[in-house]
Design a protein around this motif. Sequence first.
Motif, PDB file in Angstrom:
ATOM      1  N   ASN A 167      20.304  20.744  69.684  1.00  0.00           N
ATOM      2  CA  ASN A 167      20.957  20.776  70.995  1.00  0.00           C
ATOM      3  C   ASN A 167      20.633  22.112  71.658  1.00  0.00           C
ATOM      4  O   ASN A 167      21.153  23.151  71.263  1.00  0.00           O
ATOM      5  CB  ASN A 167      22.473  20.624  70.872  1.00  0.00           C
ATOM      6  CG  ASN A 167      23.102  20.542  72.246  1.00  0.00           C
ATOM      7  OD1 ASN A 167      22.795  19.637  73.004  1.00  0.00           O
ATOM      8  ND2 ASN A 167      23.970  21.485  72.561  1.00  0.00           N
ATOM      9  N   ASN A 214      27.063  29.334  71.057  1.00  0.00           N
ATOM     10  CA  ASN A 214      27.429  28.233  70.164  1.00  0.00           C
ATOM     11  C   ASN A 214      27.326  26.866  70.822  1.00  0.00           C
ATOM     12  O   ASN A 214      27.603  25.853  70.186  1.00  0.00           O
ATOM     13  CB  ASN A 214      28.809  28.462  69.556  1.00  0.00           C
ATOM     14  CG  ASN A 214      28.755  29.531  68.495  1.00  0.00           C
ATOM     15  OD1 ASN A 214      27.701  29.781  67.911  1.00  0.00           O
ATOM     16  ND2 ASN A 214      29.867  30.182  68.251  1.00  0.00           N
ATOM     17  N   TRP A 218      22.886  24.396  68.974  1.00  0.00           N
ATOM     18  CA  TRP A 218      23.110  24.093  67.561  1.00  0.00           C
ATOM     19  C   TRP A 218      22.095  23.090  67.038  1.00  0.00           C
ATOM     20  O   TRP A 218      21.396  22.436  67.805  1.00  0.00           O
ATOM     21  CB  TRP A 218      24.533  23.584  67.315  1.00  0.00           C
ATOM     22  CG  TRP A 218      25.003  22.523  68.261  1.00  0.00           C
ATOM     23  CD1 TRP A 218      25.708  22.722  69.415  1.00  0.00           C
ATOM     24  CD2 TRP A 218      24.805  21.113  68.165  1.00  0.00           C
ATOM     25  NE1 TRP A 218      25.963  21.515  70.030  1.00  0.00           N
ATOM     26  CE2 TRP A 218      25.418  20.509  69.287  1.00  0.00           C
ATOM     27  CE3 TRP A 218      24.164  20.293  67.243  1.00  0.00           C
ATOM     28  CZ2 TRP A 218      25.415  19.132  69.507  1.00  0.00           C
ATOM     29  CZ3 TRP A 218      24.150  18.917  67.464  1.00  0.00           C
ATOM     30  CH2 TRP A 218      24.775  18.354  68.583  1.00  0.00           C
ATOM     31  N   ARG A 249      21.728  19.890  64.126  1.00  0.00           N
ATOM     32  CA  ARG A 249      22.446  18.934  63.270  1.00  0.00           C
ATOM     33  C   ARG A 249      21.539  18.579  62.092  1.00  0.00           C
ATOM     34  O   ARG A 249      20.394  18.176  62.269  1.00  0.00           O
ATOM     35  CB  ARG A 249      22.787  17.679  64.061  1.00  0.00           C
ATOM     36  CG  ARG A 249      23.498  16.620  63.250  1.00  0.00           C
ATOM     37  CD  ARG A 249      23.675  15.361  64.099  1.00  0.00           C
ATOM     38  NE  ARG A 249      24.168  14.280  63.296  1.00  0.00           N
ATOM     39  CZ  ARG A 249      25.368  13.743  63.425  1.00  0.00           C
ATOM     40  NH1 ARG A 249      26.197  14.189  64.352  1.00  0.00           N
ATOM     41  NH2 ARG A 249      25.736  12.751  62.655  1.00  0.00           N
ATOM     42  N   GLU A 278      21.519  16.338  58.395  1.00  0.00           N
ATOM     43  CA  GLU A 278      22.218  15.208  57.779  1.00  0.00           C
ATOM     44  C   GLU A 278      21.724  14.938  56.367  1.00  0.00           C
ATOM     45  O   GLU A 278      20.530  15.036  56.101  1.00  0.00           O
ATOM     46  CB  GLU A 278      21.985  13.930  58.593  1.00  0.00           C
ATOM     47  CG  GLU A 278      22.443  14.004  60.018  1.00  0.00           C
ATOM     48  CD  GLU A 278      22.092  12.751  60.803  1.00  0.00           C
ATOM     49  OE1 GLU A 278      21.348  11.879  60.297  1.00  0.00           O
ATOM     50  OE2 GLU A 278      22.567  12.655  61.950  1.00  0.00           O
ATOM     51  N   ILE A 292      26.518  21.227  61.087  1.00  0.00           N
ATOM     52  CA  ILE A 292      26.227  21.719  62.432  1.00  0.00           C
ATOM     53  C   ILE A 292      26.021  23.227  62.273  1.00  0.00           C
ATOM     54  O   ILE A 292      26.923  23.944  61.831  1.00  0.00           O
ATOM     55  CB  ILE A 292      27.368  21.432  63.431  1.00  0.00           C
ATOM     56  CG1 ILE A 292      27.707  19.944  63.472  1.00  0.00           C
ATOM     57  CG2 ILE A 292      27.006  21.970  64.814  1.00  0.00           C
ATOM     58  CD1 ILE A 292      26.624  19.048  64.009  1.00  0.00           C
ATOM     59  N   PHE A 317      25.395  26.493  64.177  1.00  0.00           N
ATOM     60  CA  PHE A 317      25.508  27.099  65.498  1.00  0.00           C
ATOM     61  C   PHE A 317      24.710  28.402  65.552  1.00  0.00           C
ATOM     62  O   PHE A 317      24.624  29.131  64.565  1.00  0.00           O
ATOM     63  CB  PHE A 317      26.971  27.404  65.820  1.00  0.00           C
ATOM     64  CG  PHE A 317      27.834  26.176  65.910  1.00  0.00           C
ATOM     65  CD1 PHE A 317      27.932  25.450  67.087  1.00  0.00           C
ATOM     66  CD2 PHE A 317      28.552  25.741  64.805  1.00  0.00           C
ATOM     67  CE1 PHE A 317      28.729  24.318  67.161  1.00  0.00           C
ATOM     68  CE2 PHE A 317      29.357  24.618  64.871  1.00  0.00           C
ATOM     69  CZ  PHE A 317      29.438  23.901  66.061  1.00  0.00           C
ATOM     70  N   GLU A 342      32.068  17.118  58.274  1.00  0.00           N
ATOM     71  CA  GLU A 342      30.983  18.006  58.662  1.00  0.00           C
ATOM     72  C   GLU A 342      31.288  19.443  58.279  1.00  0.00           C
ATOM     73  O   GLU A 342      32.444  19.854  58.201  1.00  0.00           O
ATOM     74  CB  GLU A 342      30.640  17.890  60.145  1.00  0.00           C
ATOM     75  CG  GLU A 342      31.776  17.988  61.102  1.00  0.00           C
ATOM     76  CD  GLU A 342      31.350  17.739  62.546  1.00  0.00           C
ATOM     77  OE1 GLU A 342      31.556  18.659  63.357  1.00  0.00           O
ATOM     78  OE2 GLU A 342      30.826  16.660  62.864  1.00  0.00           O
ATOM     79  N   HIS A 345      30.500  23.381  59.372  1.00  0.00           N
ATOM     80  CA  HIS A 345      30.069  24.223  60.480  1.00  0.00           C
ATOM     81  C   HIS A 345      29.653  25.572  59.909  1.00  0.00           C
ATOM     82  O   HIS A 345      30.428  26.219  59.197  1.00  0.00           O
ATOM     83  CB  HIS A 345      31.205  24.420  61.489  1.00  0.00           C
ATOM     84  CG  HIS A 345      31.484  23.204  62.297  1.00  0.00           C
ATOM     85  ND1 HIS A 345      32.355  23.201  63.366  1.00  0.00           N
ATOM     86  CD2 HIS A 345      31.014  21.934  62.218  1.00  0.00           C
ATOM     87  CE1 HIS A 345      32.410  21.993  63.893  1.00  0.00           C
ATOM     88  NE2 HIS A 345      31.613  21.204  63.202  1.00  0.00           N
TER      89      HIS A 345
END
Length: 132
Positions: A11, A24, A27, A29, A31, A78, A80, A98, A100
């Motif tokens: 992102n 922030n 970020w 992702r 998986e 995630i 950041f 999740e 962070h």
Amino acid sequence: MSTNVKIAFINNNIKERNGELHLNDEWIRIENVSNRRINMFGWELWHWKPSKQYSLIYRFPKRIDNLFWTLDPGEIIILFTGYGSNKFIEETSDHKSEFHFYCGKNSFIWNNAGDIACLFDTESMTSTLAVP
């Protein structure tokens, strides 16, 4: 290249809020798409630039809040760009569990077309994704 853990999304479409850009809001992702628990201690995320330069962005820790952690099947990370406290967020009816994590950087990383995020386990590259 392993596909058990993959970089799924970057992102970098940052929108100004109240006249400011927030680190922030940028970020990545990651998986776990396998059916097994993955110990991510020592795994690293690197930034590759078209000028053929690599830079280490983040090394995953052994513990979160003094507890050992693993990335279970279906869980996500995630990562950041800016600052914050690493944490685990339990699964709810609205989202999967999740983790962070925060890179602690002072500037945006994933803002140039052609840059590539590269995920390495303790032995080799496991996943890559180009900046959109």
